[in-house]
Design an enzyme around this catalytic site. Structure first.
Site, PDB file in Angstrom:
ATOM      1  CE1 TYR A 119       1.438 -14.991   1.489  1.00  0.00           C
ATOM      2  CE2 TYR A 119       2.331 -14.299  -0.633  1.00  0.00           C
ATOM      3  CZ  TYR A 119       2.467 -14.981   0.562  1.00  0.00           C
ATOM      4  OH  TYR A 119       3.636 -15.639   0.835  1.00  0.00           O
ATOM      5  CD  GLU A 207       3.564 -15.250   4.350  1.00  0.00           C
ATOM      6  OE1 GLU A 207       3.725 -16.124   3.475  1.00  0.00           O
ATOM      7  OE2 GLU A 207       3.195 -15.521   5.505  1.00  0.00           O
TER       8      GLU A 207
END
Ligand code: GDP
Ligand code: MN
Length: 398
Positions: A119, A207
């Site tokens: 992530y 993101e």
């Protein structure tokens, strides 16, 4: 924007300031900055999906393009090995409701062989006045879940916008996240590009979840969540992104009337004059144990027409159970506000009970004008707190 003492958190700082990209738009945005993404095509029909799959080559992933996360869990991300499977998945995903968003566009991309799911994100930390980078080897799942269950698995850095992200700081960050050591160079290279995309691309959020390591060892963006800062629109060509924005219907209606409005989730409709007073009004509603349904600033001149427009927008929101009108007269005099409210009530048939707090210039004259109109559906209270308490009480009763 920081949390106010009562926990109210605006979804946006100002309305219409953010442009949320669909995954495929985010990937096209990333690609402009050299970030590796999978080749793919956006399509809107089953036949186009099959043609796209034939063009990019099997196996492919069929992915719902909606402004919502958790598509995988909702059945909006499916692997297809041949035309029949594409047909089946595209047919199921087109029209699929994902958290209230109906899928109209799907993205067909070449499937990747995954060995790791990480992530990474960059956002603005307003209170620190720095960019915040978050990197974790626990990717694929919701980052909020990682933050709760295993906070140490998220490596955070705060980047001063003046210094930028240097290669050595980036390398330390990657090492701190304990990623697979064999991909350190690849991760550093991608993260530096992502930082450039985030800053030069005028994003508020960039993101990648998951950021994957492929079985061939290459680091690659498998998903993309990008929010652009609309204030920088003049520097870019964003018309295409604008076309796919999903706006809150209430906000559309309010903006058409020239009102400053932000839709929220609660049951107390709020009308105030001035942004500061509108914010405070949300706070006292929270303090009184209620939840505001919206932020609505009618600005300085509260004439009948403006007030009617504001009441109309709030009346059309089925979640609204009571309405709190909080006016502090300044240049706008109290009797003008009162006339505005009385006139508005003649124009619009309001379902929810209204609580009015009128203070400031000529407030007494205004209250005298309102007096003959008061009923159990139109209540006047002398202070903001009393008015908030009454509005919250009424919202709970209805
Ligand atoms: P989200 O659920 O909305 O976050 O959608 P993602 O794009 O993140 O996809 C969800 C999950 O599907 C990923 O975490 C992967 O595990 C899986 N996935 C997506 N694309 C591929 C792919 O090309 N190959 C493989 N093997 N899995 C994929
Ligand atoms: Mn994802």
């Amino acid at each position: 924007m920081s949390l106010s003492p009562f926990g109210y958190r605006p979804q946006r700082v100002t309305t219409f300031s953010a442009v949320d990209l669909l995954e495929y738009q985010g990937k096209q945005f990333f690609a402009q900055f050299g970030i590796p993404v999978s080749d793919g095509r956006p399509v809107t029909t089953v036949d186009e999906a099959v043609a796209a799959a034939e063009a990019v080559g099997y196996p492919v992933v069929v992915k719902a393009q909606v402004h919502a996360g958790g598509r995988g869990k909702a059945g909006g991300v499916k692997l297809a090995n041949n035309a029949d499977e594409v047909r089946e998945h595209a047919g199921n995903i087109l029209g699929l409701d994902i958290s209230g968003h109906i899928t109209r566009i799907i993205w067909i991309e070449i499937a990747s062989d995954i060995s790791e799911e990480y992530y990474v994100s960059f956002t603005l930390d307003r209170s620190a006045k720095k960019h915040l980078g978050m990197l974790s080897k626990e990717g694929g799942v919701e980052i909020e879940q990682v933050a709760v269950e295993n906070p140490d698995a998220i490596a955070k850095i705060w980047i001063d916008p003046v210094d930028g992200l240097t290669e050595s700081v980036c390398r330390d960050w990657v090492l701190a996240a304990n990623l697979n050591p064999s991909i350190t160079d690849g991760a550093v290279a991608l993260l530096l590009k992502l930082y450039t995309a985030y800053t030069d691309g005028d994003a508020d959020l960039a993101e990648i979840n998951p950021l994957i390591v492929k079985t061939d060892g290459k680091v690659h963006a498998l998903d993309a969540k990008v929010t652009l800062d609309n204030n920088a629109q003049y520097r870019h060509e964003w018309d295409e992104y604008e076309a796919t924005q999903v706006r809150d219907e209430r906000e559309e209606a309010a903006h058409a009337k020239g009102l400053q409005y932000v839709g929220l989730d609660g049951t107390v409709g709020v009308i105030a004059n001035g942004a500061g007073l509108a914010m405070s009004t949300l706070d006292v509603v929270n303090q009184a144990g209620g939840k505001p349904a919206n932020f609505l600033d009618i600005g300085g001149g509260a004439n009948a027409e403006v007030m009617a427009g504001a009441l109309q927008v709030i009346n059309d929101d089925p979640n609204v159970k009571s309405i709190f009108i909080n006016i502090f007269g300044g240049i706008t005099r109290g009797e003008e506000v009162a006339k505005g409210i009385i006139g508005a009530l003649e124009m619009v048939n309001i379902e929810a009970p209204i609580v009015i707090r009128l203070d400031g210039t000529n407030a007494e004259e205004g209250r005298a004008l309102l007096a003959p109109h008061l009923s159990d559906k139109l209540v006047s209270k002398p202070t903001m707190l009393e008015a908030a308490a009454a509005a919250v009480e009424l919202a709970k009763k209805n």
